[in-house]
Design a protein around this motif. Structure first.
Motif, PDB file in Angstrom:
ATOM      1  N   PRO A   1       0.819  -1.215   0.000  1.00 28.44           N
ATOM      2  CA  PRO A   1       0.000   0.000   0.000  1.00 28.44           C
ATOM      3  C   PRO A   1       0.853   1.265   0.000  1.00 28.44           C
ATOM      4  CG  PRO A   1       0.070  -0.958   2.203  1.00 28.44           C
ATOM      5  CD  PRO A   1       0.921  -1.833   1.333  1.00 28.44           C
ATOM      6  N   ARG A   2       0.416   2.258  -0.741  1.00 26.23           N
ATOM      7  CA  ARG A   2       1.110   3.553  -0.762  1.00 26.23           C
ATOM      8  C   ARG A   2       0.072   4.671  -0.743  1.00 26.23           C
ATOM      9  NH1 ARG A   2       4.837   0.927   0.282  1.00 26.23           N
ATOM     10  NH2 ARG A   2       6.882   0.801  -0.701  1.00 26.23           N
ATOM     11  N   HIS A   3       0.470   5.813  -0.167  1.00 28.63           N
ATOM     12  CA  HIS A   3      -0.450   6.950  -0.096  1.00 28.63           C
ATOM     13  C   HIS A   3      -0.711   7.544  -1.481  1.00 28.63           C
ATOM     14  CE1 HIS A   3      -0.598   7.088   4.219  1.00 28.63           C
ATOM     15  NE2 HIS A   3       0.716   7.059   4.289  1.00 28.63           N
ATOM     16  N   VAL A   4      -1.958   7.950  -1.703  1.00 28.29           N
ATOM     17  CA  VAL A   4      -2.339   8.523  -3.004  1.00 28.29           C
ATOM     18  C   VAL A   4      -3.172   9.791  -2.818  1.00 28.29           C
ATOM     19  CG1 VAL A   4      -2.382   6.307  -4.232  1.00 28.29           C
ATOM     20  CG2 VAL A   4      -4.448   7.096  -3.083  1.00 28.29           C
ATOM     21  N   ASP A   5      -3.204  10.609  -3.855  1.00 29.49           N
ATOM     22  CA  ASP A   5      -4.201  11.673  -3.923  1.00 29.49           C
ATOM     23  C   ASP A   5      -4.908  11.547  -5.269  1.00 29.49           C
ATOM     24  OD1 ASP A   5      -2.637  12.880  -5.882  1.00 29.49           O
ATOM     25  OD2 ASP A   5      -2.454  14.795  -4.861  1.00 29.49           O
ATOM     26  N   LEU A   6      -5.692  12.532  -5.642  1.00 26.78           N
ATOM     27  CA  LEU A   6      -6.406  12.462  -6.919  1.00 26.78           C
ATOM     28  C   LEU A   6      -6.518  13.871  -7.476  1.00 26.78           C
ATOM     29  CD1 LEU A   6      -8.136  10.916  -9.026  1.00 26.78           C
ATOM     30  CD2 LEU A   6     -10.125  11.393  -7.600  1.00 26.78           C
ATOM     31  N   ARG A   7      -6.061  14.039  -8.714  1.00 27.28           N
ATOM     32  CA  ARG A   7      -6.197  15.345  -9.364  1.00 27.28           C
ATOM     33  C   ARG A   7      -7.099  15.219 -10.584  1.00 27.28           C
ATOM     34  NH1 ARG A   7      -1.194  19.202 -11.123  1.00 27.28           N
ATOM     35  NH2 ARG A   7      -1.140  19.489  -8.859  1.00 27.28           N
ATOM     36  N   PRO A   8      -8.399  15.485 -10.429  1.00 28.05           N
ATOM     37  CA  PRO A   8      -9.262  15.526 -11.599  1.00 28.05           C
ATOM     38  C   PRO A   8      -9.005  16.801 -12.403  1.00 28.05           C
ATOM     39  CG  PRO A   8     -10.536  15.196  -9.576  1.00 28.05           C
ATOM     40  CD  PRO A   8      -9.169  15.660  -9.195  1.00 28.05           C
ATOM     41  N   TYR A   9      -9.224  16.706 -13.715  1.00 32.94           N
ATOM     42  CA  TYR A   9      -9.012  17.864 -14.594  1.00 32.94           C
ATOM     43  C   TYR A   9     -10.355  18.418 -15.041  1.00 32.94           C
ATOM     44  CZ  TYR A   9      -4.204  16.577 -14.368  1.00 32.94           C
ATOM     45  OH  TYR A   9      -2.956  16.303 -13.886  1.00 32.94           O
ATOM     46  N   ILE A  10     -10.539  19.693 -14.794  1.00 33.43           N
ATOM     47  CA  ILE A  10     -11.832  20.337 -15.009  1.00 33.43           C
ATOM     48  C   ILE A  10     -11.686  21.354 -16.131  1.00 33.43           C
ATOM     49  CG2 ILE A  10     -13.621  21.714 -13.866  1.00 33.43           C
ATOM     50  CD1 ILE A  10     -11.674  20.542 -11.298  1.00 33.43           C
ATOM     51  N   LEU A  11     -12.657  21.357 -17.049  1.00 33.00           N
ATOM     52  CA  LEU A  11     -12.614  22.300 -18.166  1.00 33.00           C
ATOM     53  C   LEU A  11     -13.869  23.151 -18.138  1.00 33.00           C
ATOM     54  CD1 LEU A  11     -11.298  19.787 -20.825  1.00 33.00           C
ATOM     55  CD2 LEU A  11     -10.036  21.704 -19.840  1.00 33.00           C
ATOM     56  N   TYR A  12     -13.686  24.465 -18.292  1.00 32.47           N
ATOM     57  CA  TYR A  12     -14.795  25.390 -18.150  1.00 32.47           C
ATOM     58  C   TYR A  12     -14.830  26.271 -19.395  1.00 32.47           C
ATOM     59  CZ  TYR A  12     -17.804  28.705 -15.501  1.00 32.47           C
ATOM     60  OH  TYR A  12     -18.815  29.505 -15.051  1.00 32.47           O
ATOM     61  N   GLY A  13     -15.750  25.968 -20.307  1.00 30.98           N
ATOM     62  CA  GLY A  13     -15.934  26.782 -21.509  1.00 30.98           C
ATOM     63  C   GLY A  13     -17.396  27.159 -21.586  1.00 30.98           C
ATOM     64  N   GLU A  14     -18.148  26.501 -22.501  1.00 35.37           N
ATOM     65  CA  GLU A  14     -19.599  26.708 -22.533  1.00 35.37           C
ATOM     66  C   GLU A  14     -20.219  26.273 -21.209  1.00 35.37           C
ATOM     67  OE1 GLU A  14     -21.193  28.231 -24.788  1.00 35.37           O
ATOM     68  OE2 GLU A  14     -19.696  28.320 -26.391  1.00 35.37           O
ATOM     69  N   ASP A  15     -19.721  25.149 -20.687  1.00 31.77           N
ATOM     70  CA  ASP A  15     -20.148  24.699 -19.361  1.00 31.77           C
ATOM     71  C   ASP A  15     -18.947  24.010 -18.711  1.00 31.77           C
ATOM     72  OD1 ASP A  15     -19.934  22.486 -20.929  1.00 31.77           O
ATOM     73  OD2 ASP A  15     -22.034  21.888 -20.812  1.00 31.77           O
ATOM     74  N   ILE A  16     -19.165  23.443 -17.528  1.00 38.23           N
ATOM     75  CA  ILE A  16     -18.054  22.789 -16.838  1.00 38.23           C
ATOM     76  C   ILE A  16     -18.087  21.295 -17.142  1.00 38.23           C
ATOM     77  CG2 ILE A  16     -17.036  22.259 -14.598  1.00 38.23           C
ATOM     78  CD1 ILE A  16     -18.133  24.859 -13.537  1.00 38.23           C
ATOM     79  N   GLN A  17     -16.969  20.760 -17.630  1.00 34.29           N
ATOM     80  CA  GLN A  17     -16.880  19.329 -17.920  1.00 34.29           C
ATOM     81  C   GLN A  17     -15.666  18.744 -17.207  1.00 34.29           C
ATOM     82  OE1 GLN A  17     -17.789  17.728 -21.778  1.00 34.29           O
ATOM     83  NE2 GLN A  17     -18.055  19.786 -22.604  1.00 34.29           N
ATOM     84  N   ILE A  18     -15.857  17.563 -16.647  1.00 34.31           N
ATOM     85  CA  ILE A  18     -14.758  16.883 -15.971  1.00 34.31           C
ATOM     86  C   ILE A  18     -14.622  15.495 -16.574  1.00 34.31           C
ATOM     87  CG2 ILE A  18     -13.777  16.267 -13.740  1.00 34.31           C
ATOM     88  CD1 ILE A  18     -15.843  18.079 -12.425  1.00 34.31           C
ATOM     89  N   VAL A  19     -13.474  15.214 -17.152  1.00 26.91           N
ATOM     90  CA  VAL A  19     -13.229  13.878 -17.697  1.00 26.91           C
ATOM     91  C   VAL A  19     -13.169  12.912 -16.505  1.00 26.91           C
ATOM     92  CG1 VAL A  19     -11.613  12.488 -19.018  1.00 26.91           C
ATOM     93  CG2 VAL A  19     -12.047  14.836 -19.690  1.00 26.91           C
ATOM     94  N   PRO A  20     -13.909  11.789 -16.553  1.00 29.52           N
ATOM     95  CA  PRO A  20     -14.019  10.926 -15.369  1.00 29.52           C
ATOM     96  C   PRO A  20     -12.667  10.394 -14.898  1.00 29.52           C
ATOM     97  CG  PRO A  20     -15.500  10.193 -17.127  1.00 29.52           C
ATOM     98  CD  PRO A  20     -14.658  11.274 -17.703  1.00 29.52           C
ATOM     99  N   GLY A  21     -12.326  10.695 -13.688  1.00 27.67           N
ATOM    100  CA  GLY A  21     -11.069  10.211 -13.119  1.00 27.67           C
ATOM    101  C   GLY A  21     -10.111  11.350 -12.914  1.00 27.67           C
ATOM    102  N   GLY A  22      -8.950  11.232 -13.495  1.00 28.69           N
ATOM    103  CA  GLY A  22      -7.920  12.244 -13.296  1.00 28.69           C
ATOM    104  C   GLY A  22      -6.603  11.541 -13.069  1.00 28.69           C
ATOM    105  N   LEU A  23      -5.668  12.250 -12.492  1.00 34.30           N
ATOM    106  CA  LEU A  23      -4.359  11.663 -12.233  1.00 34.30           C
ATOM    107  C   LEU A  23      -4.292  11.256 -10.770  1.00 34.30           C
ATOM    108  CD1 LEU A  23      -1.598  11.181 -13.670  1.00 34.30           C
ATOM    109  CD2 LEU A  23      -0.832  13.287 -12.581  1.00 34.30           C
ATOM    110  N   THR A  24      -4.139   9.955 -10.512  1.00 37.18           N
ATOM    111  CA  THR A  24      -3.865   9.510  -9.143  1.00 37.18           C
ATOM    112  C   THR A  24      -2.361   9.577  -8.962  1.00 37.18           C
ATOM    113  OG1 THR A  24      -5.798   8.084  -8.913  1.00 37.18           O
ATOM    114  CG2 THR A  24      -3.872   7.528  -7.582  1.00 37.18           C
ATOM    115  N   ARG A  25      -1.944  10.399  -8.030  1.00 33.62           N
ATOM    116  CA  ARG A  25      -0.506  10.496  -7.762  1.00 33.62           C
ATOM    117  C   ARG A  25      -0.179   9.629  -6.546  1.00 33.62           C
ATOM    118  NH1 ARG A  25       0.901  16.723  -7.762  1.00 33.62           N
ATOM    119  NH2 ARG A  25      -0.734  16.680  -6.180  1.00 33.62           N
ATOM    120  N   VAL A  26       0.986   8.994  -6.593  1.00 27.76           N
ATOM    121  CA  VAL A  26       1.364   8.016  -5.574  1.00 27.76           C
ATOM    122  C   VAL A  26       2.671   8.439  -4.919  1.00 27.76           C
ATOM    123  CG1 VAL A  26       1.735   5.568  -5.154  1.00 27.76           C
ATOM    124  CG2 VAL A  26       0.514   6.277  -7.197  1.00 27.76           C
ATOM    125  N   ALA A  27       2.704   8.370  -3.593  1.00 27.88           N
ATOM    126  CA  ALA A  27       3.974   8.573  -2.882  1.00 27.88           C
ATOM    127  C   ALA A  27       4.687   7.223  -2.887  1.00 27.88           C
ATOM    128  CB  ALA A  27       3.712   9.056  -1.466  1.00 27.88           C
TER     129      ALA A  27
END
Lengths: 254, 235
Positions: free
Chosen positions: A204-230
């Motif tokens: 096991p290792r510690h993780v976080d999560l960086r979802p990427y959000i795009l805001y143009g006509e409306d707000i869209q978030i691609v499902p998931g993002g980058l899980t970063r691992v220590a």
């Protein structure tokens, strides 16, 4: 077009990758010229007008006439063209004020103020060191807390109390007292852990999560993002500049 | 830190011999050491692989990253600055319910932060209503006087964001940092997916994973929404 600082930037791979994915030009500041408040790109077929710039250059460097005069990464006159409404920048100039680490403590209040709603995702408890009471508490409990410089990112300018040495703590105490506005403190978080394949076994290792959000006509978030691992055992720092890695992130359908 | 309620871990397959649980939330195992439902197929599949097979898959992934030149730069390091981006083979899995909350929460937060930016560079209502101190905002390193009174296309200040979330002991996600300037890393998200689909094709197709490969197109249409023709509607 995508404006990159160039090959020496740590994220240059990403700039080339995204430009290719979108089929847009990848340019450096020297490829641009501003004339009568209009931005043009130099091409082999002459100048071509530019409407929108996805800039991967910090505010300080986008225009040597407006910000840092020693910058060779941006383009002279770009800010005036932007102010005249002749070119759009993504992101806008001056957005960093809203991700200042001291301002972060106010985000729940900002959500309530503009939207009249309770925040759906909360904040980490944050001590503002400008406040004398909070500062006194933090300095007394520094070995339990994380201290962060407000203007820094990428895991730089940070003290993790439980993993720190006495000289490091003394240094941060001095820095905090010299410029309290420049620091915040938070409890040391116990980040969640995810299984990782390390040296032939699953650990096991510690993780976080960086979802990427795009805001143009409306707000869209691609499902998931980058899980970063220590990736270092016991480490809490997931930043790639500090020995972190990443893993694929799967968001499932119902 | 290891509690008595997790002795079950001793019965885990050899691959998990170094695994441990403590007060931190574990994404794969619940408090009793049982794999969570959405991790069960991955858990079973891992136990079917021999260690040698897993190593082979790891090597295959490493080579793909190397050949694609997926690297990043570390400043002030003695070991050279250009490195292969460290990558872990096992996917992190998020349920549809968990994602629904994250998505809603992030949209709410970004909407509010964008309204905040518009306000502080225009009327500053939030200052006069004493919600946020004016001095705090004006003393920010990244506050830009040049933006005061300026209208930006569609009133969107933050078009491209990468918010850092962490998960606490009780399983709740919280925001650790709002990255509203030039967030990076999205190319690693896309590259990770490409690689894992090649390395674990059967595992991947056994899960019903939402696609991400349209990110480039969404980014492009986001950027296009700010182009001049759309800007005729500016205030």
């Amino acid at each position: 077009m995508l404006l990159t600082p160039g090959v020496y930037n740590s994220a240059y791979f990403e700039h080339t990758y995204l430009a290719r994915q979108m089929g847009i030009e990848l340019v450096e500041g020297r490829d641009l010229v501003v004339h009568n408040n209009i931005v043009y790109m130099r091409t082999t077929a002459g100048l071509r007008r530019v409407d929108v710039i996805y800039r991967r250059i910090d505010d300080d460097f986008v225009d040597p006439l407006a910000f840092r005069p020693d910058s060779i990464l941006g383009s002279a006159g770009l800010l005036n063209a932007y102010r005249a409404g002749n070119v759009a920048l993504a992101n806008a100039i001056g957005t960093g004020v809203a991700d200042d680490k001291a301002l972060y403590a106010y985000v729940p209040a900002i959500i309530r103020y503009y939207l009249g709603e309770e925040p759906i995702i909360g904040n980490v408890e944050t001590y503002l060191l400008e406040d004398a009471h909070q500062r006194a508490y933090v300095l007394d409990n520094i070995e339990k807390l994380v201290i962060k410089a407000v203007g820094e990112s990428g895991g730089y300018g940070m003290l993790i109390g439980p993993h720190s040495t006495q000289p490091q703590r003394d240094e941060f105490k001095r820095a905090v007292l010299a410029n309290p506005r420049n620091y915040i403190a938070q409890p040391t978080l116990s980040l969640s852990r995810a299984p990782c394949f390390i040296d032939g076994a699953v650990e096991p290792r510690h993780v976080d999560l960086r979802p990427y959000i795009l805001y143009g006509e409306d707000i869209q978030i691609v499902p998931g993002g980058l899980t970063r691992v220590a990736l270092r055992r016991g480490s809490l720092v997931v930043n790639s500049s500090q020995g972190g890695g990443s893993k694929d992130t799967w968001v499932l359908y119902d | 830190m290891i509690g008595h309620d997790i002795v079950d871990l001793a019965q885990l397959p050899a691959l998990f011999k170094h695994y441990f649980l403590d007060s931190a939330y574990d994404e794969m195992f619940d408090r009793r050491g049982q794999p969570r439902e959405h991790y069960r197929p991955l858990f079973q599949r891992l136990n079917e692989f021999s260690p040698a097979t897993l190593r082979q898959r790891q090597q295959a992934a490493d080579i793909t990253f190397l050949n694609q030149g997926i690297t990043f730069t570390v400043y002030s390091s003695d070991e050279g600055t250009e490195r292969i981006f460290p990558y872990d083979l096992l996917p992190r899995i998020i349920t549809s319910d968990e994602w629904a909350i994250i998505e809603k929460g992030l949209k709410q937060r970004i909407t509010a932060l964008n309204l905040f930016l518009n306000d502080i560079y225009h009327d500053g209502r939030i200052f006069t209503d004493n919600v946020v101190p004016r001095a705090l905002v004006y003393s920010c390193k990244h506050f830009r006087r040049e933006m005061i009174g300026l209208n930006v296309p569609k009133d969107v200040y933050v078009a491209i964001i990468g918010t850092d979330l962490v998960r606490l002991e009780d399983g709740r996600f919280v925001v650790l940092e709002d990255n509203l300037r030039v967030p990076s890393g999205v190319s690693y998200m896309l590259a990770n997916r490409q690689v894992i689909k090649n390395v674990f094709p059967r595992l991947f197709s056994s899960y019903n994973v939402r696609p991400i490969n349209h990110y480039g197109q969404v980014l492009l249409s986001t950027l296009r929404s700010f182009a001049r023709i759309h800007r005729l509607s500016r205030r």
